[in-house]
Write an enzyme that holds these catalytic residues in place. Sequence first.
Site, PDB file in Angstrom:
ATOM      1  N   GLU A  42      42.948   6.177  61.358  1.00  0.00           N
ATOM      2  CA  GLU A  42      43.230   5.546  60.087  1.00  0.00           C
ATOM      3  C   GLU A  42      43.910   6.120  59.151  1.00  0.00           C
ATOM      4  O   GLU A  42      43.381   7.347  58.846  1.00  0.00           O
ATOM      5  CB  GLU A  42      42.367   4.578  59.828  1.00  0.00           C
ATOM      6  CG  GLU A  42      41.194   4.840  58.892  1.00  0.00           C
ATOM      7  CD  GLU A  42      40.080   5.537  59.755  1.00  0.00           C
ATOM      8  OE1 GLU A  42      39.207   6.213  59.084  1.00  0.00           O
ATOM      9  OE2 GLU A  42      40.129   5.392  60.962  1.00  0.00           O
ATOM     10  N   ASP A  43      44.447   5.685  58.012  1.00  0.00           N
ATOM     11  CA  ASP A  43      45.021   6.279  56.861  1.00  0.00           C
ATOM     12  C   ASP A  43      43.664   6.528  55.883  1.00  0.00           C
ATOM     13  O   ASP A  43      42.807   5.741  56.065  1.00  0.00           O
ATOM     14  CB  ASP A  43      45.890   5.427  55.984  1.00  0.00           C
ATOM     15  CG  ASP A  43      47.487   5.416  56.696  1.00  0.00           C
ATOM     16  OD1 ASP A  43      47.481   6.434  57.365  1.00  0.00           O
ATOM     17  OD2 ASP A  43      48.178   5.146  55.872  1.00  0.00           O
ATOM     18  N   LYS A  44      43.757   7.489  55.056  1.00  0.00           N
ATOM     19  CA  LYS A  44      42.719   7.414  53.761  1.00  0.00           C
ATOM     20  C   LYS A  44      42.428   6.214  53.479  1.00  0.00           C
ATOM     21  O   LYS A  44      41.522   6.210  52.983  1.00  0.00           O
ATOM     22  CB  LYS A  44      43.316   8.622  53.173  1.00  0.00           C
ATOM     23  CG  LYS A  44      42.377   8.758  51.842  1.00  0.00           C
ATOM     24  CD  LYS A  44      42.856   9.969  50.908  1.00  0.00           C
ATOM     25  CE  LYS A  44      42.271  10.263  49.772  1.00  0.00           C
ATOM     26  NZ  LYS A  44      42.579  11.488  48.991  1.00  0.00           N
TER      27      LYS A  44
END
Length: 356
Positions: A200-202
């Site tokens: 996932e994204d940060k």
Amino acid sequence: MGRLFSKQLRLSSNKLLGKKLASNQNLSKCYICKNLFENLNYFLKLMLDASINYSYRTFGVGVMLKPSIVDRDDSIRSQYKLKGIDSIKTDITRELGKSFSRKTKKTFDTQNPEIIFTVNLKDNSIQLRSKPITFSGRYVKTMRNIPQKQRSCENCSGKGCRMCDFHGISEFQSVEGFISKLLFKKIGCTTAKFTWIGGEDKSSLVLGTGRPFFVKLKNPVKRNLRLTSFSTDGLKISKIKLVNESPKNPLKFNSLIQLKISTASFLDPKNLQKLKDLRKHPVVVYDKSGKRSEKQIFFVKYKKNSKNTFTLIMKTEGGLPVRRFIDGDDVSPGISQILNTSCKCHEFDFIDIEVQ
């Protein structure tokens, strides 16, 4: 001498036969090893000291000898045509194994030991290696701006060096970093290698039962972790358990994702209805290498929030590149393509992840 003749005489103890032969011949020093066997207690003590903090049930022993000893042993066996005789290296290994087992009550295992001693008789040193262990678990991330992966140590590129205390990472500001820090402290390993089930994204949250992961620990001191869960700021790790190994092939999984999307032009509700057609055909993804893959979307739900923003909830096959899916970058059909307007994903969160 006992080693050279005990098998022919069908005796179980090389040592007893050797002593008897030596006393009859009034021999004081072994031609092959120069009485090395009399000093094995010194190396036994080194083994005991090296392993004092380790938890293990089985052990193995490897031995490094001076070439001159091996040469003399080979010469004697060749000269007198002594076939089927254990080498001096094998005999020393066996003696150290038996002595260490008697002292520690641990099992001497030559096939798959949990720790292995390398006894260097050239420079009188000991090295100890511990068999890697693997844990699985899940993490829930309830705070944004926590990256999944940790950057490798700049000095060694993740291999492990003195600057990073041989961990391969020098900071602990990610999901990987938080888990690694715990395991380094509780298990006493050197490096931790992660296998992630998706990413996932940060800025993304990971909710529900969390994202599964596997982590392989190199050279562990302890071989079990008593706690099954722990929490830190914005992160909860649960269902930690010891497993045989990380999966050799990528695991199949599905993700339930919530996306907040804006459009460059006014949103027509009729166009939004086209999103339901995503369930009818797989989404085709093209990688930079030219590789083509297909991802199935099982469930679609949307809600218009304003004239040019909406929320999309979808259940999709794992591995769909979410941001590329929104703007249509080598993903067909993409959200921008379906709505016939440029779309931008502001954030996306994982509501749940299930492994098939």
